[in-house]
Motif scaffolding. Structure first.
Motif, short mmCIF file in Angstrom:
data_model
loop_
_atom_site.label_atom_id
_atom_site.label_comp_id
_atom_site.label_asym_id
_atom_site.label_seq_id
_atom_site.Cartn_x
_atom_site.Cartn_y
_atom_site.Cartn_z
N ARG A 52 0.71 -1.21 -0.02
CA ARG A 52 0.11 -0.21 0.07
C ARG A 52 0.83 1.34 0.09
NH1 ARG A 52 -3.36 -3.10 3.45
NH2 ARG A 52 -2.30 -1.99 5.42
N VAL A 53 2.07 1.21 0.90
CA VAL A 53 2.95 2.36 0.93
C VAL A 53 3.39 2.68 -0.63
CG1 VAL A 53 5.00 3.12 1.85
CG2 VAL A 53 3.24 2.06 3.39
N ALA A 54 4.21 1.64 -1.09
CA ALA A 54 4.63 1.49 -2.50
C ALA A 54 3.64 2.19 -3.52
CB ALA A 54 5.09 0.18 -2.81
N LYS A 55 2.53 1.67 -3.50
CA LYS A 55 1.29 2.16 -4.44
C LYS A 55 1.02 3.74 -4.21
CE LYS A 55 -3.53 1.25 -5.87
NZ LYS A 55 -4.57 0.30 -5.66
N LEU A 56 1.02 4.09 -3.03
CA LEU A 56 0.75 5.48 -2.74
C LEU A 56 1.70 6.38 -3.25
CD1 LEU A 56 -0.70 5.38 1.23
CD2 LEU A 56 -2.07 5.91 -0.96
N GLU A 57 3.17 5.82 -2.87
CA GLU A 57 4.28 6.62 -3.42
C GLU A 57 4.13 6.68 -5.00
OE1 GLU A 57 7.60 4.40 -2.09
OE2 GLU A 57 7.56 5.58 0.03
N ARG A 58 3.73 5.51 -5.68
CA ARG A 58 3.76 5.66 -7.19
C ARG A 58 2.43 6.69 -7.53
NH1 ARG A 58 4.30 0.05 -6.55
NH2 ARG A 58 2.00 -0.26 -7.00
N THR A 59 1.31 6.59 -7.04
CA THR A 59 0.28 7.51 -6.98
C THR A 59 0.66 8.98 -6.95
OG1 THR A 59 -1.40 5.82 -6.33
CG2 THR A 59 -1.99 8.25 -6.54
N ARG A 60 1.69 9.08 -5.98
CA ARG A 60 2.07 10.47 -5.70
C ARG A 60 2.76 10.96 -6.81
NH1 ARG A 60 6.63 12.66 -3.67
NH2 ARG A 60 7.22 10.47 -3.21
N GLU A 61 3.84 10.23 -7.38
CA GLU A 61 4.53 10.27 -8.51
C GLU A 61 3.99 10.72 -9.78
OE1 GLU A 61 7.44 7.18 -8.81
OE2 GLU A 61 8.51 7.75 -6.89
N GLU A 62 2.81 9.79 -10.00
CA GLU A 62 1.92 10.29 -11.00
C GLU A 62 1.38 11.39 -11.14
OE1 GLU A 62 -0.48 6.64 -11.44
OE2 GLU A 62 1.18 5.27 -11.83
N ASP A 63 0.68 11.75 -9.70
CA ASP A 63 -0.07 13.06 -9.76
C ASP A 63 1.04 14.14 -9.78
OD1 ASP A 63 -2.26 11.69 -9.12
OD2 ASP A 63 -2.00 11.91 -6.97
N THR A 64 2.42 14.03 -9.58
CA THR A 64 3.33 15.00 -9.60
C THR A 64 3.53 15.38 -11.12
OG1 THR A 64 4.36 14.69 -7.37
CG2 THR A 64 5.80 15.91 -8.89
N ARG A 65 3.83 14.15 -11.82
CA ARG A 65 3.95 14.39 -13.39
C ARG A 65 2.75 15.01 -14.14
NH1 ARG A 65 6.44 9.00 -12.69
NH2 ARG A 65 4.47 8.21 -13.25
N THR A 66 1.38 14.78 -13.62
CA THR A 66 0.29 15.18 -14.05
C THR A 66 -0.02 16.56 -13.88
OG1 THR A 66 -0.92 13.11 -13.88
CG2 THR A 66 -2.14 15.04 -14.27
N ILE A 67 0.34 16.79 -12.61
CA ILE A 67 0.36 18.59 -12.24
C ILE A 67 1.53 19.23 -13.41
CG2 ILE A 67 0.71 20.15 -10.47
CD1 ILE A 67 -0.30 18.11 -8.42
N GLY A 68 2.56 18.69 -13.34
CA GLY A 68 3.56 19.29 -14.09
C GLY A 68 2.89 19.51 -15.33
N ILE A 69 2.36 18.48 -16.27
CA ILE A 69 1.90 18.52 -17.48
C ILE A 69 0.96 19.74 -17.52
CG2 ILE A 69 0.78 17.20 -19.27
CD1 ILE A 69 2.29 14.85 -18.45
N LEU A 70 -0.17 19.52 -16.69
CA LEU A 70 -1.14 20.49 -16.71
C LEU A 70 -0.56 22.07 -16.61
CD1 LEU A 70 -3.87 18.66 -14.45
CD2 LEU A 70 -3.84 19.15 -16.97
#
Length: 261
Positions: free
Chosen positions: A50-68
Motif C-alpha cells: 500500500r505504501v509503495a502504491k501510494l508513492e507511485r500515485t504521488r509520483e504520477e500526480d506530480t507528473r500530471t500536475i507538471g503537464i497541466l
C-alpha cells in the motif's frame, strides 16, 4: 509509520514463538503464535505494498500536475498572442486579422478541431484571413480588365475576338519577371495575383469591387491592392514613383469585362 509498527509486531511474534517453543506442553499455544506470526507477516507485506502504491500515485500526480501547468502556460501565451493582435494595430481590420491568425495558430491547444462546431468555426476563420485573388486580363502586354475568375477573364476576351487556342496563363507566384513579361506580350493572357499580398488584412471582410494595380516599368503587375492608400504605401516601400500610367484602377467584373477609364 506503517513499516515501524509492522517491524515491531513482527519481532514481538518471533520472540513469542521462540519463548513458547522452549516450554513443554505448549504445542497449541505455539501453533496459535505461529499463525499470528504468519498473519502479521502478511499484513506487513500488504502494508508495504500500500505504501509503495501510494508513492507511485504521488509520483504520477506530480507528473500530471507538471503537464497541466505546462499546458496552462501555453494557453496563457496563446491568449496573450490573441490580445496582442487586437491592440496597437493601425486599423480594426488589421486587429481582427492578427487576432484571428493567432487563434488559428493555437487552435489545437484549445481543442477546436475536436468537434464539428469547432471545425466549422476554424474553416470560417481561415476563410476570413485568406487573401483574395484577382485575375487580370492582358492583351499585348497591357492590362485591360480585372475579374473574379480566370473563366470570366477568358469570356471577356472571347467577346472581344480572342482566339481560344492562343491563351497563356500564369497562376500566382511571379518569380521570373522576364518570363512573365514574355507571356503577357502575347495576344491575350490571364495572370492571377494576390490582392494586398503585403497587407492582406486590408480586404478583410470587404467585398472586392475594384482593385488598384501598381505596375512595374515593364507593365508587369508589381502588386494589386484593394485601396489606393494601400497601393501608394506599397509603392513608397518599393521606391516606385506613382504616375498616371503605373497605378491603374479596374472594377472587378464577375461576368462581363470592364476596362479602366
Amino acid at each position: 509509520m506503517l513499516r515501524i509498527i509492522t517491524s515491531r509486531t513482527h519481532r514481538h511474534y518471533q520472540e513469542a514463538v521462540a519463548k513458547v517453543g522452549t516450554v513443554p506442553g505448549m504445542e497449541n499455544e505455539l501453533a496459535q503464535t505461529r499463525e499470528q506470526l504468519r498473519t502479521a507477516e502478511t499484513r506487513g507485506h500488504e502494508s508495504q505494498e500500500r505504501v509503495a502504491k501510494l508513492e507511485r500515485t504521488r509520483e504520477e500526480d506530480t507528473r500530471t500536475i507538471g503537464i497541466l501547468r505546462g499546458q496552462l502556460d501555453l494557453m496563457r501565451d496563446a491568449v496573450a498572442d490573441v490580445l496582442r493582435g487586437l491592440v496597437g494595430q493601425p486599423t480594426p481590420q488589421a486587429a481582427v486579422y492578427d487576432a484571428v491568425r493567432a487563434v488559428l495558430e493555437h487552435a489545437d491547444l484549445f481543442g477546436m478541431s475536436d468537434t464539428r462546431q469547432g471545425r466549422a468555426a476554424l474553416a470560417s476563420l481561415q476563410e476570413t484571413v485568406t487573401p483574395k485573388t484577382v485575375h487580370l486580363l492582358y492583351r499585348y502586354g497591357v492590362p485591360r480588365s480585372a475579374h473574379t475568375s480566370p473563366e470570366g477573364a477568358k469570356e471577356a476576351a472571347n467577346r472581344q475576338g480572342a482566339d481560344p487556342a492562343g491563351w497563356s496563363e500564369q497562376h500566382r507566384n511571379l518569380t521570373d519577371p522576364a518570363e512573365v513579361r514574355d507571356m503577357l506580350l502575347r495576344d491575350w493572357s490571364v495572370i492571377t495575383v494576390i490582392v494586398d499580398a503585403a497587407k492582406p488584412w486590408t480586404t478583410l471582410g470587404t467585398p472586392l469591387s475594384g482593385v488598384f494595380v501598381l505596375l512595374a516599368p515593364n507593365d508587369v503587375p508589381h502588386s494589386v491592392h484593394s485601396s489606393e492608400d494601400a497601393a501608394r504605401w506599397a509603392a513608397a516601400g518599393a521606391g516606385i514613383t506613382i504616375t498616371g500610367h503605373n497605378l491603374r484602377f479596374f472594377a472587378v467584373e464577375t461576368e462581363t469585362a470592364q476596362t479602366d477609364v
